[in-house]
Design a protein around this motif. Structure first.
Motif, PDB file in Angstrom:
ATOM      1  N   ARG A 144      11.396  -0.809   6.619  1.00 29.99           N
ATOM      2  CA  ARG A 144      11.969  -0.258   8.523  1.00 29.99           C
ATOM      3  C   ARG A 144      10.221  -0.294   9.338  1.00 29.99           C
ATOM      4  O   ARG A 144      10.180  -0.162  10.311  1.00 29.99           O
ATOM      5  CB  ARG A 144      12.961   0.990   8.885  1.00 29.99           C
ATOM      6  N   GLU A 145       9.925   1.172   8.353  1.00 27.89           N
ATOM      7  CA  GLU A 145       8.439   0.979   9.410  1.00 27.89           C
ATOM      8  C   GLU A 145       7.843  -0.277   9.101  1.00 27.89           C
ATOM      9  O   GLU A 145       6.898  -0.606  10.449  1.00 27.89           O
ATOM     10  CB  GLU A 145       7.687   2.378   8.807  1.00 27.89           C
TER      11      GLU A 145
ATOM     12  N   ILE B 255       0.488  -4.239   6.924  1.00 32.95           N
ATOM     13  CA  ILE B 255       0.741  -4.158   5.549  1.00 32.95           C
ATOM     14  C   ILE B 255       0.163  -3.477   4.606  1.00 32.95           C
ATOM     15  O   ILE B 255       0.487  -2.820   3.669  1.00 32.95           O
ATOM     16  CB  ILE B 255       0.598  -5.931   5.891  1.00 32.95           C
ATOM     17  N   HIS B 256      -0.851  -3.067   5.694  1.00 33.39           N
ATOM     18  CA  HIS B 256      -2.433  -2.037   3.844  1.00 33.39           C
ATOM     19  C   HIS B 256      -1.322  -1.049   3.682  1.00 33.39           C
ATOM     20  O   HIS B 256      -0.819  -1.043   2.660  1.00 33.39           O
ATOM     21  CB  HIS B 256      -3.159  -2.153   4.478  1.00 33.39           C
ATOM     22  N   GLU B 257      -1.144  -0.515   5.174  1.00 35.94           N
ATOM     23  CA  GLU B 257      -0.305   0.744   4.776  1.00 35.94           C
ATOM     24  C   GLU B 257       1.118   0.780   4.206  1.00 35.94           C
ATOM     25  O   GLU B 257       1.441   1.597   3.315  1.00 35.94           O
ATOM     26  CB  GLU B 257       0.530   1.146   6.337  1.00 35.94           C
TER      27      GLU B 257
ATOM     28  N   LEU C  60       4.033   2.030  -0.616  1.00 31.41           N
ATOM     29  CA  LEU C  60       4.762   0.589  -1.787  1.00 31.41           C
ATOM     30  C   LEU C  60       4.561   1.094  -2.925  1.00 31.41           C
ATOM     31  O   LEU C  60       4.913   1.597  -3.971  1.00 31.41           O
ATOM     32  CB  LEU C  60       5.126  -0.425  -1.482  1.00 31.41           C
ATOM     33  N   ARG C  61       3.622   1.157  -3.280  1.00 32.21           N
ATOM     34  CA  ARG C  61       2.116   1.027  -5.069  1.00 32.21           C
ATOM     35  C   ARG C  61       2.660   3.031  -5.209  1.00 32.21           C
ATOM     36  O   ARG C  61       3.180   3.019  -5.910  1.00 32.21           O
ATOM     37  CB  ARG C  61       0.656   1.305  -4.047  1.00 32.21           C
ATOM     38  N   GLN C  62       2.137   3.958  -4.037  1.00 31.77           N
ATOM     39  CA  GLN C  62       2.949   4.937  -4.254  1.00 31.77           C
ATOM     40  C   GLN C  62       4.503   5.712  -4.684  1.00 31.77           C
ATOM     41  O   GLN C  62       4.183   6.457  -5.668  1.00 31.77           O
ATOM     42  CB  GLN C  62       2.532   6.166  -3.661  1.00 31.77           C
TER      43      GLN C  62
ATOM     44  N   PHE D 299      -1.217  -9.038   0.703  1.00 31.24           N
ATOM     45  CA  PHE D 299      -0.738  -8.512   0.108  1.00 31.24           C
ATOM     46  C   PHE D 299      -1.147  -9.529  -1.018  1.00 31.24           C
ATOM     47  O   PHE D 299      -0.899  -8.988  -1.777  1.00 31.24           O
ATOM     48  CB  PHE D 299       0.666  -9.205   0.395  1.00 31.24           C
ATOM     49  N   GLU D 300      -1.132 -10.609  -1.083  1.00 31.11           N
ATOM     50  CA  GLU D 300      -1.510 -11.520  -2.343  1.00 31.11           C
ATOM     51  C   GLU D 300      -3.334 -10.806  -3.061  1.00 31.11           C
ATOM     52  O   GLU D 300      -2.815 -10.327  -4.203  1.00 31.11           O
ATOM     53  CB  GLU D 300      -1.670 -13.077  -2.252  1.00 31.11           C
ATOM     54  N   ASN D 301      -3.508 -10.568  -2.011  1.00 27.21           N
ATOM     55  CA  ASN D 301      -4.891 -10.113  -2.572  1.00 27.21           C
ATOM     56  C   ASN D 301      -4.942  -8.081  -2.985  1.00 27.21           C
ATOM     57  O   ASN D 301      -5.500  -8.062  -3.542  1.00 27.21           O
ATOM     58  CB  ASN D 301      -5.991  -9.939  -1.568  1.00 27.21           C
TER      59      ASN D 301
END
Lengths: 197, 461
Positions: free
Chosen positions: B332-333, B340-342, B347-349, B374-376
Motif C-alpha cells: 500500500r505504501e 521502488i527503492h524503499e 521487502l528484502r528485510q 527492480f531487476e537491478n
C-alpha cells in the motif's frame, strides 16, 4: 490457432485435436495432389474427415502403421513439423476482412519458423535465434488475435478459451525447452506435443 | 704483510658488497617464496575432461577462480576488429606493448585472479586482492586465445564504458574519450569502439580451460535470456484487452493489460479457496489453472491471473499472518508513493535471506517505470534469474503499437484511425488510472484478509 478460430467459420476443419494434424498435414496434400474429383476420391476424403472427427488421432495411427509396415525410418513428428509449414486451405480462415487475413499470415509465419526446429536444434547458437524468432511470431499472432477480440462482434467465449489453451501450450513449450537445455535431451515428440495446433 | 692480510680470510667477515647483493637476491627469493605461501588458495573446482565442463549451478550460484597475468586493457579499439584474426589482434597488442600501454615483460607483478560467474568476470590482483576491473557477461563480445611463441594470451573483446578506461587508447587516430556514440576525429564517420582485455596464462591447457569456461557461461546466460524472452512474449500477448488502450504506445503495456483484465474479475479471485489448492513455488514455470471460473463473461488474462493466484498461494505458505499483513502495508505504501527503492529494501528485510526468492514473483506486478530498478535490485541481492544482467543484450521485448493495434477500434467499437480514438481515449486514461488504483487496493485488502484469516485459523481449534 487457425484451427481453433476456424471452427466457427469454416466447416472443413472440424477436428481440433492436436492428433488430427496428420489429417491436415499429410492426407490433405495427398487428396489435393490427386486432383481427383471422382466420387471414390471424394468419398475417401469425406471418410477420413468423418473418421478423424469421431476418433481423433485415427489418421495418425494409420500413418504410423503404414510406416511401420513399410519399414520407413523417419522421425514422424519431425516430418509432421516440417510439413506443417505448408499452407493448407482447410486450416485457413476464408474470410476476407484484413484482420483475418493478417491472422492467417501470422499463424503461417509461426508454423514456418517452427518447422525449422529440426534443422536448427543441433546448433545451439542457431537454435537460440530460432527460439527468439518463435517468440516474436507468437507475440505477433497473439497481438493479432487480441486485435480481433477488441471488436465486440468477434468477442466469442469459446475463441477466448481456445486462445487460453494456445497460451498454455506456448508456456508448456517454453517449459519443455528449459528441460531440453537442462538435460540436453533431444526429444522432438516431446517438444512438438505442445505445438500441434 | 698486506698480501698476507689479503690472502687470509678471517672467519666471520663477509665482504660488504657480497653482503648487500646476496642479501638482495636472497631477499627477493625469500619474498617470492613468502608471497607464494601467503597467497590464499583459489576458489576452484575440478572440471570434467576433455571439455572442461562445470556444473552450471556453480556458475549461477557460485564462482570459479583462475590464475592469470593481467597485461592491461586497451580502449577505443575499433569495434570492427575481428577477434578471430591473430594478425589484427597481435598487431594491436604489439603496438600497445611498444608504447608501454601493456606490460612488456611478464613478472609476478602482473599476477592476478580472474573470478568467473554467470554474472560477470572480476579481475583482482593476486596480492592484496584489489579489484582491477569487473566486466558484466553481457558486455563481452568475444574471447580469443592466441599463442605467440611461449606466450599464451587470452583476449576478451568487451564493450567500452562511456566514462573511459584506466588505459589510454591504442589507436592514435581516435579521440581518447571516444564512446560508442562519438565521432572519430578523422572525418564525420560514426565509429563503434570496444576494449580489449589482455590476459596471459601459463600454458595452452590453461587458456583452453578459460575459454571453455567462458563459453559455458555464455551458453547459460544467453539460453536463459532467450527462454526469458520467449516467456515475456507469451505473457505480453496473453492478456486480452477489453477496449482499445491509448496507454499502450510507449509503455510495455502488459501491466496496463493486466489491470484491465483484472478489472472484471478481481473480486472473484478465490484467495481463500486457493489455500486448498496445491501450493506452487513462485519459481514454478507452469502456472496453476484458476480454481474457479469467473462469474462474468469479462475477459480474464490467463497468465496474469494465474501469476497472481500463484503468488498469493505462495505467500500463504511462506509467510506468517503478521508478515502477510506487513507485506500488504508495504504494498500500500508503494502504491501511495513510496519509492521502488524503499519498497525493495523493506521487502528484502521482510523476506530475509531464506525467502528472498519471493521477490521474483513480484516481477509481473512492478510497473514498467520501476522495472529496471527492480531487476537491478534482484541482481544485487543475488537472486537467481535476476534479469538485469542478461536482458540488456537482447533488449526487453517492448510492446509497441503494432500495425494491427493502429487500425483497431476505439471504445465504441467503430473502426477508426488513431485520431478518432485519441479524443475518446483521453477520458478513459483517468478512469483507467482509477481502476488500476482500485485493483491494487483490492489486492492489498485481499492480502490483509489472508493474513487475518490465518490468524483466525490459528485460533480456531
Amino acid at each position: 490457432m487457425n484451427v481453433m478460430l476456424m471452427e466457427n467459420m469454416n466447416s472443413s476443419a472440424d477436428s481440433t485435436s492436436p492428433a488430427s494434424m496428420a489429417l491436415y498435414t499429410v492426407m490433405y496434400p495427398v487428396f489435393n495432389q490427386k486432383d481427383d474429383t471422382s466420387s471414390a476420391a471424394q468419398t475417401l476424403k469425406a471418410a477420413f474427415i468423418k473418421a478423424e472427427k469421431h476418433s481423433p488421432g485415427l489418421t495418425q495411427q494409420i500413418l504410423l502403421k503404414i510406416m511401420q509396415k513399410e519399414n520407413i525410418q523417419v522421425n514422424y513428428h519431425e516430418c509432421l513439423l516440417r510439413m506443417a509449414s505448408e499452407e493448407f486451405e482447410a486450416l485457413m480462415i476464408d474470410r476476407k476482412e484484413p484482420e483475418f487475413q493478417s491472422l492467417n499470415k501470422k499463424a503461417h509465419a509461426l508454423k514456418r519458423v517452427l518447422s525449422t526446429i529440426p534443422d536448427e536444434i543441433l546448433d545451439k547458437v542457431r537454435f537460440l535465434q530460432t527460439i527468439k524468432d518463435i517468440a516474436g511470431a507468437i507475440k505477433e499472432l497473439l497481438d493479432t488475435v487480441n486485435a480481433i477480440f477488441k471488436m465486440p462482434q468477434y468477442q466469442n467465449k469459446r475463441a477466448m478459451e481456445q486462445k487460453k489453451e494456445f497460451v498454455k501450450c506456448s508456456k508448456n513449450f517454453s517449459d519443455t525447452l528449459k528441460v531440453y537445455f537442462k538435460d540436453g535431451k533431444y526429444d522432438m515428440a516431446f517438444l512438438l506435443r505442445h505445438f500441434f495446433y | 704483510m698486506d698480501d698476507d692480510v689479503k690472502k687470509v680470510k678471517k672467519p666471520g667477515l663477509v665482504s660488504p658488497f657480497k653482503r648487500v647483493f646476496l642479501k638482495g637476491e636472497k631477499g627477493r627469493d625469500k619474498k617470492a617464496q613468502e608471497k607464494a605461501t601467503e597467497r590464499r588458495a583459489l576458489h576452484t573446482f575440478s572440471l570434467s575432461q576433455p571439455d572442461h565442463r562445470i556444473d552450471p549451478d556453480i556458475l549461477l550460484n557460485d564462482y570459479i577462480e583462475k590464475e592469470v597475468k593481467y597485461l592491461g586493457q586497451l580502449t577505443s579499439v575499433p569495434g570492427y576488429l575481428n577477434p578471430s584474426s591473430r594478425t589484427e589482434v597481435l598487431q594491436l597488442i604489439d603496438n600497445a606493448r611498444r608504447s608501454h600501454q601493456l606490460a612488456g615483460q611478464l613478472t609476478s607483478e602482473q599476477d592476478a585472479v580472474v573470478s568467473l560467474s554467470a554474472y560477470n568476470i572480476k579481475l583482482v590482483w593476486r596480492d592484496g586482492e584489489d579489484i582491477i576491473l569487473r566486466v558484466p557477461i553481457h558486455d563481452i563480445a568475444a574471447v580469443s586465445y592466441i599463442r605467440d611463441d611461449s606466450l599464451h594470451l587470452v583476449v576478451l573483446k568487451t564493450a567500452q564504458e562511456s566514462g573511459g578506461s584506466p588505459c589510454p587508447s591504442s589507436c592514435p587516430d581516435l579521440n581518447k574519450s571516444q564512446t560508442l556514440s562519438s565521432l572519430s576525429e578523422s572525418g564525420g564517420v560514426l565509429v563503434e569502439v570496444c576494449c580489449l582485455l589482455v590476459l596471459a596464462v601459463d600454458n595452452k591447457a590453461a587458456a583452453e580451460e578459460l575459454c571453455l569456461l567462458l563459453s559455458q557461461v555464455f551458453q547459460i546466460v544467453y539460453t536463459e535470456s532467450t527462454i526469458d524472452f520467449l516467456d515475456r512474449a507469451i505473457f505480453d500477448g496473453a492478456t486480452t484487452p477489453i477496449r482499445h488502450l491509448s496507454l499502450c504506445s510507449d509503455d510495455s503495456s502488459s501491466k496496463v493489460d493486466i489491470k484491465e483484465a483484472f478489472e472484471a474479475d478481481i473480486n472473484t479471485f478465490p484467495f481463500q479457496d486457493s489455500v486448498e489448492a496445491e501450493g506452487n513455488s513462485p519459481l514454478a514455470s507452469t502456472p496453476t489453472s484458476p480454481q474457479t471460473k469467473p462469474a462474468s463473461e469479462g475477459e480474464l488474462s490467463t497468465t496474469a491471473a494465474e501469476l497472481l493466484q500463484d503468488y498469493m498461494t505462495t505467500l500463504r505458505t511462506k509467510l506468517s499472518s503478521q508478515e502477510i499483513q506487513q507485506f500488504a502495508t508495504l504494498l500500500r505504501e508503494y502504491r501511495n508513493g513510496a519509492s521502488i527503492h524503499e519498497f525493495c529494501i523493506n521487502l528484502r528485510q521482510l523476506y530475509g535471506d531464506s525467502r528472498k526468492f519471493l521477490l521474483l514473483g513480484l516481477r509481473a506486478f512492478i510497473p514498467e517505470k520501476d522495472s529496471q530498478h527492480f531487476e537491478n535490485f534482484l541482481e544485487t541481492i543475488g537472486v537467481k534469474d535476476g534479469r538485469g544482467i542478461i536482458t540488456d543484450s537482447f533488449g526487453r521485448y517492448r510492446r509497441t503499437a503494432s500495425s494491427a493495434s493502429d487500425s483497431t477500434t476505439n471504445g465504441n467499437g467503430a473502426a477508426g484511425g488513431s485520431e478518432d480514438s485519441a479524443a475518446s481515449d483521453e477520458g478513459q486514461e483517468t478512469s483507467e488510472g482509477d481502476e488500476w488504483d482500485r485493483m491494487i487496493t483490492d489486492i492489498s485488502n485481499d492480502i490483509e484478509a489472508l493474513g487475518c484469516s490465518m490468524d483466525q485459523e490459528a485460533v480456531t481449534p
